[in-house]
Design a protein around this motif. Structure first.
Motif, PDB file in Angstrom:
ATOM      1  N   MET C   1      13.266  11.705  -5.862  1.00  0.00           N
ATOM      2  CA  MET C   1      12.469  10.481  -6.003  1.00  0.00           C
ATOM      3  C   MET C   1      11.029  10.848  -6.304  1.00  0.00           C
ATOM      4  O   MET C   1      10.420  11.637  -5.591  1.00  0.00           O
ATOM      5  CB  MET C   1      12.536   9.676  -4.698  1.00  0.00           C
ATOM      6  N   THR C   2      10.471  10.251  -7.343  1.00  0.00           N
ATOM      7  CA  THR C   2       9.084  10.586  -7.662  1.00  0.00           C
ATOM      8  C   THR C   2       8.147   9.896  -6.673  1.00  0.00           C
ATOM      9  O   THR C   2       8.507   8.938  -6.015  1.00  0.00           O
ATOM     10  CB  THR C   2       8.721  10.110  -9.078  1.00  0.00           C
ATOM     11  N   CYS C   3       6.943  10.448  -6.640  1.00  0.00           N
ATOM     12  CA  CYS C   3       5.937   9.929  -5.737  1.00  0.00           C
ATOM     13  C   CYS C   3       5.398   8.607  -6.281  1.00  0.00           C
ATOM     14  O   CYS C   3       5.030   8.512  -7.443  1.00  0.00           O
ATOM     15  CB  CYS C   3       4.827  10.984  -5.677  1.00  0.00           C
ATOM     16  N   ALA C   4       5.358   7.587  -5.431  1.00  0.00           N
ATOM     17  CA  ALA C   4       4.843   6.291  -5.885  1.00  0.00           C
ATOM     18  C   ALA C   4       3.337   6.366  -6.059  1.00  0.00           C
ATOM     19  O   ALA C   4       2.666   7.119  -5.358  1.00  0.00           O
ATOM     20  CB  ALA C   4       5.196   5.214  -4.889  1.00  0.00           C
ATOM     21  N   LEU C   5       2.807   5.567  -7.005  1.00  0.00           N
ATOM     22  CA  LEU C   5       1.352   5.535  -7.164  1.00  0.00           C
ATOM     23  C   LEU C   5       0.727   4.883  -5.934  1.00  0.00           C
ATOM     24  O   LEU C   5      -0.199   5.418  -5.341  1.00  0.00           O
ATOM     25  CB  LEU C   5       0.984   4.748  -8.428  1.00  0.00           C
ATOM     26  N   ILE C   6       1.261   3.746  -5.559  1.00  0.00           N
ATOM     27  CA  ILE C   6       0.779   3.135  -4.323  1.00  0.00           C
ATOM     28  C   ILE C   6       1.964   2.558  -3.575  1.00  0.00           C
ATOM     29  O   ILE C   6       2.866   1.974  -4.156  1.00  0.00           O
ATOM     30  CB  ILE C   6      -0.322   2.077  -4.576  1.00  0.00           C
ATOM     31  N   GLU C   7       1.981   2.805  -2.280  1.00  0.00           N
ATOM     32  CA  GLU C   7       3.108   2.388  -1.470  1.00  0.00           C
ATOM     33  C   GLU C   7       2.593   1.807  -0.156  1.00  0.00           C
ATOM     34  O   GLU C   7       1.716   2.390   0.481  1.00  0.00           O
ATOM     35  CB  GLU C   7       4.009   3.600  -1.190  1.00  0.00           C
ATOM     36  N   ALA C   8       3.112   0.664   0.220  1.00  0.00           N
ATOM     37  CA  ALA C   8       2.744   0.058   1.501  1.00  0.00           C
ATOM     38  C   ALA C   8       3.968   0.095   2.396  1.00  0.00           C
ATOM     39  O   ALA C   8       5.065  -0.243   1.964  1.00  0.00           O
ATOM     40  CB  ALA C   8       2.286  -1.377   1.297  1.00  0.00           C
ATOM     41  N   ILE C   9       3.790   0.563   3.629  1.00  0.00           N
ATOM     42  CA  ILE C   9       4.912   0.642   4.561  1.00  0.00           C
ATOM     43  C   ILE C   9       4.580  -0.195   5.786  1.00  0.00           C
ATOM     44  O   ILE C   9       3.698   0.166   6.575  1.00  0.00           O
ATOM     45  CB  ILE C   9       5.175   2.105   4.980  1.00  0.00           C
ATOM     46  N   GLN C  10       5.248  -1.294   5.923  1.00  0.00           N
ATOM     47  CA  GLN C  10       5.131  -2.136   7.126  1.00  0.00           C
ATOM     48  C   GLN C  10       3.678  -2.425   7.504  1.00  0.00           C
ATOM     49  O   GLN C  10       3.288  -2.264   8.655  1.00  0.00           O
ATOM     50  CB  GLN C  10       5.830  -1.437   8.312  1.00  0.00           C
ATOM     51  N   ILE C  11       2.858  -2.810   6.523  1.00  0.00           N
ATOM     52  CA  ILE C  11       1.469  -3.081   6.890  1.00  0.00           C
ATOM     53  C   ILE C  11       1.341  -4.511   7.392  1.00  0.00           C
ATOM     54  O   ILE C  11       2.116  -5.393   7.042  1.00  0.00           O
ATOM     55  CB  ILE C  11       0.482  -2.838   5.726  1.00  0.00           C
ATOM     56  N   GLU C  12       0.369  -4.692   8.253  1.00  0.00           N
ATOM     57  CA  GLU C  12       0.097  -6.039   8.746  1.00  0.00           C
ATOM     58  C   GLU C  12      -1.399  -6.206   8.920  1.00  0.00           C
ATOM     59  O   GLU C  12      -2.160  -5.234   8.863  1.00  0.00           O
ATOM     60  CB  GLU C  12       0.836  -6.295  10.060  1.00  0.00           C
ATOM     61  N   LEU C  63      -0.062   4.313   1.238  1.00  0.00           N
ATOM     62  CA  LEU C  63      -0.119   5.633   0.615  1.00  0.00           C
ATOM     63  C   LEU C  63      -0.572   5.486  -0.827  1.00  0.00           C
ATOM     64  O   LEU C  63      -0.091   4.619  -1.561  1.00  0.00           O
ATOM     65  CB  LEU C  63       1.263   6.297   0.645  1.00  0.00           C
ATOM     66  N   PHE C  64      -1.502   6.330  -1.230  1.00  0.00           N
ATOM     67  CA  PHE C  64      -1.925   6.385  -2.624  1.00  0.00           C
ATOM     68  C   PHE C  64      -1.583   7.772  -3.128  1.00  0.00           C
ATOM     69  O   PHE C  64      -2.020   8.756  -2.537  1.00  0.00           O
ATOM     70  CB  PHE C  64      -3.424   6.103  -2.741  1.00  0.00           C
ATOM     71  N   ASP C  65      -0.779   7.868  -4.171  1.00  0.00           N
ATOM     72  CA  ASP C  65      -0.334   9.163  -4.675  1.00  0.00           C
ATOM     73  C   ASP C  65       0.328   9.994  -3.586  1.00  0.00           C
ATOM     74  O   ASP C  65       0.202  11.218  -3.562  1.00  0.00           O
ATOM     75  CB  ASP C  65      -1.535   9.957  -5.229  1.00  0.00           C
ATOM     76  N   GLY C  66       0.968   9.327  -2.631  1.00  0.00           N
ATOM     77  CA  GLY C  66       1.718  10.062  -1.624  1.00  0.00           C
ATOM     78  C   GLY C  66       0.966  10.422  -0.355  1.00  0.00           C
ATOM     79  O   GLY C  66       1.560  10.951   0.571  1.00  0.00           O
TER      80      GLY C  66
END
Lengths: 228, 255, 209
Positions: C1-12, C63-66
């Motif tokens: 799986m490639t690294c996402a440019l920007i990823e949000a995980i369960q943010i609130e 996450l930005f660029d992982g």
């Protein structure tokens, strides 16, 4: 990919000065205010030149403090309202550049004009002429500190509407040392002493303020903008 | 959470006491004791100060106000330092409890500063013939009161409680850097204008018999500060966290 | 799986103890766009401000660029352009002066000059006009020209369609399509009362927490 710090700083100062030229009316506000103060005091105290001359320094310096304070609540206001501060914050450039640039342009548009008009105020108040050079020197060394400290308070209150009174309450106590040393320098000379010690203290405070306040202003801007 | 593991022990400790629920429970256990100690010490100290210590040969009975004035003056500065330390912790580690404790301290510090000014004025009237003289310490104290009031007003002017606490914390630290400069400049100013500084207390004026009540009052005001600050902080904390599960459990609103 | 440019995980995010939104997650790679939809007050603007790092992330991860956004804010910010609810236009400067200022701060997109960019957002002939004299729609177009003038890997656009006419909607879609084709990524919000006609994007519907 993005511009270097010096270039960014120049761009921001350029913008401030250009806006100051386009909003020339606002530039005159502190000057008109101080002119009025120097007219009102003789009206209240009577035109006796001796009495006026004795308190002229106090009137000019207190007037300058209040005039500078009155400019502070609008210092970052329009930049916040139109989203410019937010853009600067997400630009990746350090906010401390914003603080340095704005402190400098604020002094150029507030402290410096006050300094240049002071001979006029001094003559309104019949201040002895041999004190003028010391008064001007105290303003030259003192007003940059007013801009630098004022920037912190302006940044802290940028998210608050109608902050005029609050700004005064926050900033005037911080201005006490500048007032004491600046007025003290002129009063020392009037009393036949050397004003050098006072002026050196003013210079030391200005140096300290120039090194520390931009960081505080930057932190204040970041924090003020992060409220929701 | 790999990035959360490399924290040093001090930070971990701060984070643990920084948990609102833990803080609330721990402070709740200390609070009754602190109030009891404060009450006993204050009663004992005031008894000593008002009845036990002999009157001053020069100032007769009026000097007894110093037993309130001096500990209050110490507290006005001590609380500022304590508030600045908590403000620093709040800003660096973004800990909510530290933010709240710093803000809970400000009104108490302002109150002590106000008491210092009032008692100083009351003592000044019989001693110097005027309620207010431009004494260096009193002038610095007055500026300190304005700084306290500014911090409180700033905190109350911003809607977002956490941002408000952080903004006011920055102001507290700015004030911390400025206070020594203000104090020094005022001191210089009074020596130049009056030749001799009027002092409310000097080393020479303290008689050995005056020390015990002074020390008791100094300790009492400190325990009072801690008790009042904790009580204040607990109220602010449950108000801010009123929708959080731990507060709901506390008031029996949720399992 | 490639690294996402920007990823949000369960943010609130919460304000004064009241949750604004909870458990928001998504991932965007280069060439992808995310359309965040939801009614007024569900926290779309707040979410975007959080992704730009203006608001701190107190719960969950961005996450930005992982790697964590908060630990490389300056780096991440130098690669994104943010178009907020407040447009970042200086009223007392002309369109051209605004554009020149943006290029000084955000860098210059290769082979894009100011006059041509203003032309392509439909502001030909307004180069010397004071920004304050423009209409709301024209101001939006001026702000959009920043996306053409300055280079970035990620666009964060808060309500890019508001205040625009049909021609303007098409302009935004055209700009987005060509940007995504060139490998850019975008996150945009819309209050969802109309279909902007944007195709081939992920959608995230936010509801009041």
């Amino acid at each position: 990919m993005r511009a270097g710090s010096a270039q960014v700083l120049m761009a921001m100062i350029w913008r401030d000065l250009r806006l100051a030229m386009r909003r020339r009316g606002q530039l005159a506000h502190p000057l008109l205010f101080l002119t009025l103060i120097t007219v009102l005091f003789p009206l209240a105290l009577g035109p006796d030149p001796k009495q006026l001359g004795a308190i002229a320094v106090g009137i000019i310096w207190v007037g300058a403090l209040v005039a500078v304070t009155m400019t502070l609540s609008d210092l970052y206001r329009s930049d916040r309202d139109d989203g410019w501060l937010e853009q600067l914050m997400v630009s990746g450039h350090p906010m401390v550049l914003v603080a340095i640039g704005r402190s400098f342009s604020h002094w150029l548009t507030t402290g410096l004009p006050l300094l240049l008009l002071t001979p006029l105020f001094a003559s309104f108040l019949n201040m002895p002429e041999q004190l003028l050079s010391t008064l001007l020197l105290s303003l030259l060394l003192g007003t940059p500190t007013l801009s630098l400290i004022g920037n912190i308070v302006a940044a802290l209150t940028v998210g608050i509407g109608r902050s005029g009174f609050l700004v005064g309450l926050l900033v005037l106590p911080l201005y006490v040392p500048v007032l004491l040393f600046a007025a003290g320098a002129v009063n020392a000379q009037a009393g036949g002493l050397s004003p050098d010690a006072h002026l050196l203290m003013l210079a030391a405070i200005a140096t300290l303020a120039a090194t520390l306040t931009p960081w505080a202003t930057a932190a204040a801007l970041r924090t003020s903008l992060s409220s929701n | 959470m790999a990035n959360k593991q490399k924290k040093n022990p001090i930070v971990l400790f701060i984070h643990k006491t920084g948990s609102p629920e833990y803080f609330y429970k721990l402070s709740g256990r200390f609070l009754p004791w602190l109030i009891a100690i404060t009450t006993i010490l204050t009663a004992w100290g005031l008894y000593q100060a008002l009845y036990v210590v002999p009157p001053d040969y020069q100032q007769s009975e009026s000097y007894r106000i110093l037993f309130i004035h001096v500990p209050s003056a110490w507290m006005s500065m001590f609380i500022y330092a304590a508030m600045a330390v908590m403000a620093f912790i709040a800003l660096v580690w973004r800990i909510k409890v530290a933010e709240i404790c710093a803000m809970a301290s400000a009104p108490i510090g302002a109150a002590f500063t106000f008491i210092t000014l009032c008692t100083g004025a009351l003592w000044g009237k019989p001693m110097w013939g005027a309620y207010w003289v431009w004494d260096a310490r009193m002038t610095s104290e007055l500026v300190l009161l304005f700084i306290y009031l500014g911090i409180i007003a700033l905190y109350r002017s911003i809607d977002d409680r956490r941002a408000a606490a952080r903004v006011a914390s920055i102001m507290a630290l700015v004030g911390l850097v400025n206070l020594p400069i203000i104090h020094y400049s005022v001191e210089w100013w009074t020596t130049l204008h009056q030749g001799q500084t009027i002092r409310l207390t000097g080393p020479s004026s303290i008689d050995a018999s005056m020390l015990p009540p002074l020390i008791i009052m100094a300790v009492a005001t400190k325990t009072y500060f801690i008790a009042a600050m904790l009580a204040n902080a607990r109220n602010m904390l449950i108000e801010q966290d009123r929708n959080k599960s731990w507060v709901r459990r506390l008031i029996g609103d949720a399992p | 799986m490639t690294c996402a440019l920007i990823e949000a995980i369960q943010i609130e995010h919460e304000r004064n103890g009241l949750p604004i939104y909870q458990a928001v997650s998504f991932r965007i790679e280069a060439g992808q766009a995310l359309l965040i939809e939801g009614g007024n007050g569900v926290g779309k603007t707040t979410l975007l401000r959080q992704l730009a790092g203006i608001l701190p992330t107190r719960s969950g991860r961005v996450l930005f660029d992982g790697s964590e956004l908060d630990e490389q804010l300056a780096n991440a910010r130098s690669q994104l352009l943010y178009l907020g609810h407040r447009l970042g236009i200086t009223d007392d400067l002309s369109c051209q002066e605004n554009a020149r200022l943006w290029q000084k701060l955000w860098g210059r997109q290769a082979n894009q000059d100011i006059v041509r960019s203003l032309q392509s957002v439909g502001l030909m002939g307004y180069e010397q006009s004071r920004a304050a004299d423009l209409s709301a729609g024209q101001r939006k177009r001026l702000a959009l020209s920043r996306l053409l003038l300055c280079p970035a890997r990620l666009w964060l656009l808060d309500e890019p369609y508001s205040n625009l006419d049909a021609d303007g909607l098409a302009l935004v879609n055209r700009m987005l399509a060509s940007y995504l084709e060139r490998g850019g990524a975008a996150i945009l919000t819309s209050h969802g009362t109309f279909d902007p006609g944007l195709r081939g994007v992920q959608r995230l519907v936010m509801r009041a927490a």
